[in-house]
Design an enzyme around this catalytic site. Sequence first.
Site, PDB file in Angstrom:
ATOM      1  N   LYS A  85       0.850  -1.204   0.000  1.00  0.00           N
ATOM      2  CA  LYS A  85       0.000   0.000   0.000  1.00  0.00           C
ATOM      3  C   LYS A  85       0.887   1.256   0.000  1.00  0.00           C
ATOM      4  O   LYS A  85       2.085   1.172   0.317  1.00  0.00           O
ATOM      5  CB  LYS A  85      -0.912  -0.014   1.230  1.00  0.00           C
ATOM      6  CG  LYS A  85      -0.180  -0.043   2.560  1.00  0.00           C
ATOM      7  CD  LYS A  85      -1.124  -0.378   3.720  1.00  0.00           C
ATOM      8  CE  LYS A  85      -0.378  -0.381   5.045  1.00  0.00           C
ATOM      9  NZ  LYS A  85      -1.221  -0.914   6.147  1.00  0.00           N
ATOM     10  N   ARG A 102     -10.839  -0.555  14.504  1.00  0.00           N
ATOM     11  CA  ARG A 102     -10.524   0.311  13.369  1.00  0.00           C
ATOM     12  C   ARG A 102     -11.280  -0.176  12.144  1.00  0.00           C
ATOM     13  O   ARG A 102     -12.191   0.481  11.664  1.00  0.00           O
ATOM     14  CB  ARG A 102      -9.008   0.340  13.113  1.00  0.00           C
ATOM     15  CG  ARG A 102      -8.614   1.259  11.976  1.00  0.00           C
ATOM     16  CD  ARG A 102      -7.119   1.267  11.697  1.00  0.00           C
ATOM     17  NE  ARG A 102      -6.634   0.006  11.139  1.00  0.00           N
ATOM     18  CZ  ARG A 102      -5.413  -0.144  10.638  1.00  0.00           C
ATOM     19  NH1 ARG A 102      -4.560   0.864  10.624  1.00  0.00           N
ATOM     20  NH2 ARG A 102      -5.033  -1.309  10.154  1.00  0.00           N
ATOM     21  N   TYR A 149      16.058  30.382   9.094  1.00  0.00           N
ATOM     22  CA  TYR A 149      14.790  31.041   9.441  1.00  0.00           C
ATOM     23  C   TYR A 149      14.645  31.227  10.941  1.00  0.00           C
ATOM     24  O   TYR A 149      14.944  30.327  11.722  1.00  0.00           O
ATOM     25  CB  TYR A 149      13.612  30.216   8.927  1.00  0.00           C
ATOM     26  CG  TYR A 149      13.329  30.412   7.462  1.00  0.00           C
ATOM     27  CD1 TYR A 149      13.082  31.681   6.943  1.00  0.00           C
ATOM     28  CD2 TYR A 149      13.295  29.318   6.600  1.00  0.00           C
ATOM     29  CE1 TYR A 149      12.819  31.857   5.596  1.00  0.00           C
ATOM     30  CE2 TYR A 149      13.034  29.487   5.259  1.00  0.00           C
ATOM     31  CZ  TYR A 149      12.791  30.758   4.756  1.00  0.00           C
ATOM     32  OH  TYR A 149      12.530  30.917   3.428  1.00  0.00           O
ATOM     33  N   MET A 176      12.162  24.568   3.161  1.00  0.00           N
ATOM     34  CA  MET A 176      11.410  23.762   2.193  1.00  0.00           C
ATOM     35  C   MET A 176      12.345  22.947   1.299  1.00  0.00           C
ATOM     36  O   MET A 176      12.104  21.774   1.027  1.00  0.00           O
ATOM     37  CB  MET A 176      10.524  24.651   1.321  1.00  0.00           C
ATOM     38  CG  MET A 176       9.632  23.860   0.378  1.00  0.00           C
ATOM     39  SD  MET A 176       8.698  24.877  -0.774  1.00  0.00           S
ATOM     40  CE  MET A 176       7.532  25.679   0.304  1.00  0.00           C
TER      41      MET A 176
HETATM   42  C1  PLP Z   1      -0.458  -1.888   6.840  1.00  0.00           C
HETATM   43  C2  PLP Z   1      -1.040  -3.189   7.241  1.00  0.00           C
HETATM   44  C3  PLP Z   1      -0.233  -4.336   7.330  1.00  0.00           C
HETATM   45  C4  PLP Z   1       1.270  -4.271   7.238  1.00  0.00           C
HETATM   46  O1  PLP Z   1       1.735  -3.801   8.484  1.00  0.00           O
HETATM   47  P1  PLP Z   1       3.305  -3.649   8.828  1.00  0.00           P
HETATM   48  O2  PLP Z   1       3.292  -3.233  10.234  1.00  0.00           O
HETATM   49  O3  PLP Z   1       3.820  -2.607   7.916  1.00  0.00           O
HETATM   50  O4  PLP Z   1       3.924  -4.974   8.594  1.00  0.00           O
HETATM   51  C5  PLP Z   1      -0.840  -5.551   7.573  1.00  0.00           C
HETATM   52  N1  PLP Z   1      -2.187  -5.634   7.744  1.00  0.00           N
HETATM   53  C6  PLP Z   1      -2.989  -4.547   7.702  1.00  0.00           C
HETATM   54  C7  PLP Z   1      -4.438  -4.717   7.928  1.00  0.00           C
HETATM   55  C8  PLP Z   1      -2.441  -3.287   7.467  1.00  0.00           C
HETATM   56  O5  PLP Z   1      -3.243  -2.222   7.452  1.00  0.00           O
END
Ligand code: PLP
Length: 394
Positions: A56, A155, A277, A323
């Site tokens: 992801k 969640r 800055y 930046m």
């Molecule tokens: C992001 C995610 C993972 C992977 O988690 P890591 O801690 O990066 O290994 C696995 N399962 C779900 C449901 C996630 O949202």
Amino acid sequence: MLKRDDHAGSAAGAATLDPGLVQAGAVLTIDLGAIRANYRLLRDRQGGGRCAAVVKADAYGLGAEKVAPALVREGCDRFFVALLGEGLALRKILGANPEIFVLNGLPPGAEAFCAAAGLIPVLNSEAQLFAWRALAAKQERTLPAAVQVDSGMARLGMPPYEVDRIAADPHAFDRIDLKLVMSHFARADEPGEASNAAQRRAFAALAEKLPAAPRSLANSSGIFLNRDDIADFARPGCALYGINPQPGLPNPMRPVVRLDAKVIQTREVPAGTGIGYGHAAKATVPMRLATISLGYADGWHRRAASYAFLAGKRLPFVGRVSMDSIILDVTALPPGLPEPGALVELIGPHQSVDEVAAQAGTIGYEVLTSFGSRFHRVYLGIDEGEATARLQTR
Ligand SMILES: *Cc1c(COP(=O)(O)O)cnc(C)c1O
């Protein structure tokens, strides 16, 4: 890893080495061989089992287009993304075969899109299951699905009362090919937490109420928690990318990422000079400063008090992150160093992603996924798979 020292120190050297580097302020080097080695390590903890990969957010910012095919060469055939759009992009990269699960599930009205794209929704609610089943009935075909149950994170996933209602409905899974029952730990990176055992028990009990299907519980940290948590297959993300899945213990994963930024200019300043800055820093003694071409627009946290490294020397940030630039104290370097155009290490052998995260009060996940689009990206190990494939076909 790239031998960065080969071309550190000379603008001309860097320019002749890589045209992409001429245009960019910083170089992000991603070691696909290390990602593959990390995948093997995680998979082998399952005793010959299978292992999915979470890609992801563009493979945690490292580029799903390069990362996912590298994992396929390692035998990975199940991928997880968060969004339907990410799934569609990944399908184009990987072709028809690998299973692509969409963790955030099915938004209302997206069912036909999801089916047409050949994606497997992680059904997180009774309503999502009903909508998917209705599409299957309408299209008179079987549709694949995963079901996530909430074992104690509140969640995503069906709460226990929805699981009970579905379990009581003999038609709940009509025309649904249940590929996976999954859940997710809230505190897998805290091995002593009692909630992990409670989630393990809750998951087993909830999964029992659903049709038989492969089960998945562990993320990266979960793989190191308890062998039973791996279930039929684990879903690692961060550990593939070199983040330590066991905070506080030595990192078992190979580092994947290296980040180097270009020196723009150097100067000498007398004591009393206000720096950057807000004059947030002031020279109390005469100093030598170098300004590098990286800033918060590249995802480097504005408040992070951090370090760069060159020639084995630690170069502290001075004042605020801008930046597009950061000012370093280079007083510790020999006169004449660094030269404009030299590359200094921000992430690499001297400083891990996890250390950079700690300096910014965040986690490695956020450091990686914050990287901007301006880096020159170099992928190492891109040809390893082809070389192996050629050897095997002889
Ligand atoms: C992001 C995610 C993972 C992977 O988690 P890591 O801690 O990066 O290994 C696995 N399962 C779900 C449901 C996630 O949202």
